[in-house]
Design an enzyme around this catalytic site. Structure first.
Site, PDB file in Angstrom:
ATOM      1  CB  CYS A 151      15.328   7.516   8.226  1.00  0.00           C
ATOM      2  SG  CYS A 151      17.316   7.431   8.513  1.00  0.00           S
TER       3      CYS A 151
ATOM      4  CG  HIS B  62      14.257  11.287   7.036  1.00  0.00           C
ATOM      5  ND1 HIS B  62      14.061  10.818   7.834  1.00  0.00           N
ATOM      6  CD2 HIS B  62      16.217  10.597   6.915  1.00  0.00           C
ATOM      7  CE1 HIS B  62      14.796  10.808   8.915  1.00  0.00           C
ATOM      8  NE2 HIS B  62      15.907  10.822   8.706  1.00  0.00           N
TER       9      HIS B  62
ATOM     10  CD  GLU C  85      10.448  12.512   7.627  1.00  0.00           C
ATOM     11  OE1 GLU C  85      10.562  10.938   6.723  1.00  0.00           O
ATOM     12  OE2 GLU C  85      11.184  11.845   8.487  1.00  0.00           O
TER      13      GLU C  85
END
Ligand code: MN
Length: 244
Positions: free
Chosen positions: A110, A215, A217
């Site tokens: 990001c 993102h 993650e």
């Protein structure tokens, strides 16, 4: 992993009058799940600490958080609402420089994708909605990481072989994005509305460098029905193991 820096904040009930540096939990867990050991790389104010940290690590992850300050890419702020964090910018630009020189893999998440672009001389949209009218909603405060859209992958990029397909469904929690691409970078993912959503080195040489505007993650939750971001974490960690 670089953290976000929070200035003193009187309503906060912990360290209200102090600066705090923090990492987001799911990001730490994604690294751990991929077999890595997440370590925070705090800004201590001592320049030689950054050098020692880069020596210690196998790879650098630039995480999300505050906006990149417009003055970091030599622009005037269009609104006082988005001043960014010039201190964090300067610190991360130095870490990128050290990691590139040490040939350590770099992954930008990001904001991390944006600061990588700025390192290579690129610029950002300070606010997508006001500077590129007609685009998708790339950040929805309510939906947060449930907000998503598709990106097309560049066939010769790093992401395409990880997924073996040309289109990914990714989350979207950003109001800034790459405007002019940095020199020496290429775009490896483009959103449906034409924004650059991933960058990598045009000529990779011996270095691994990837920035993604989403993102990965946070994509572990199967209810989100997104493409699995863990593939990106795993590919990065594989490169990290190659350097250790
Ligand atoms: Mn987006």
């Amino acid at each position: 992993m670089t953290g976000n820096i929070y200035p003193p904040d009187p309503p906060r009930n912990i360290y209200a009058k102090k600066h705090i540096q923090a990492l987001e939990m799911e990001g730490l867990q994604a690294v751990s799940r991929a077999g890595g050991l997440p370590i925070m790389l705090p800004e201590t104010g001592t320049p030689s600490d950054a050098e020692q940290m880069i020596e210690l690590i196998d790879g650098l992850i630039l995480t999300g958080g505050a906006d990149v300050a417009p003055q970091t890419y030599h622009e005037k702020p269009i609104s006082e609402r988005w001043p960014g964090d010039p201190k964090r910018d300067a610190y991360e630009l130095r870490l990128i420089d050290l990691a590139l020189k040490a040939k350590k893999p770099i992954l930008g998440l990001c904001r991390g994708c944006q600061i990588l672009n700025v390192y290579f001389g690129g610029t950002l949209y300070q606010d997508i909605t006001s500077q590129k009218p007609g685009t998708l909603l790339h950040r929805d405060v309510e939906k947060y990481d449930h907000n998503n859209h598709f990106v097309s992958l560049e066939e010769n990029g790093l992401l395409f072989p990880l997924y073996n397909k040309a289109r990914l469904k990714v989350n979207s929690v950003h109001h800034q994005a790459v405007k002019d691409l940095g020199k020496g970078l290429k775009a490896s993912a483009i959103s449906e509305d034409g924004l650059i959503e991933a960058v990598e080195l045009a000529r990779p040489l011996n270095s691994f460098l990837l920035g993604v505007q989403w993102h990965p993650e946070w994509e572990g939750n199967p209810k989100l029905s997104l493409d699995d971001g863990q593939k990106i974490m795993a590919a990065f960690l594989e490169k990290c193991r190659g350097t250790s």
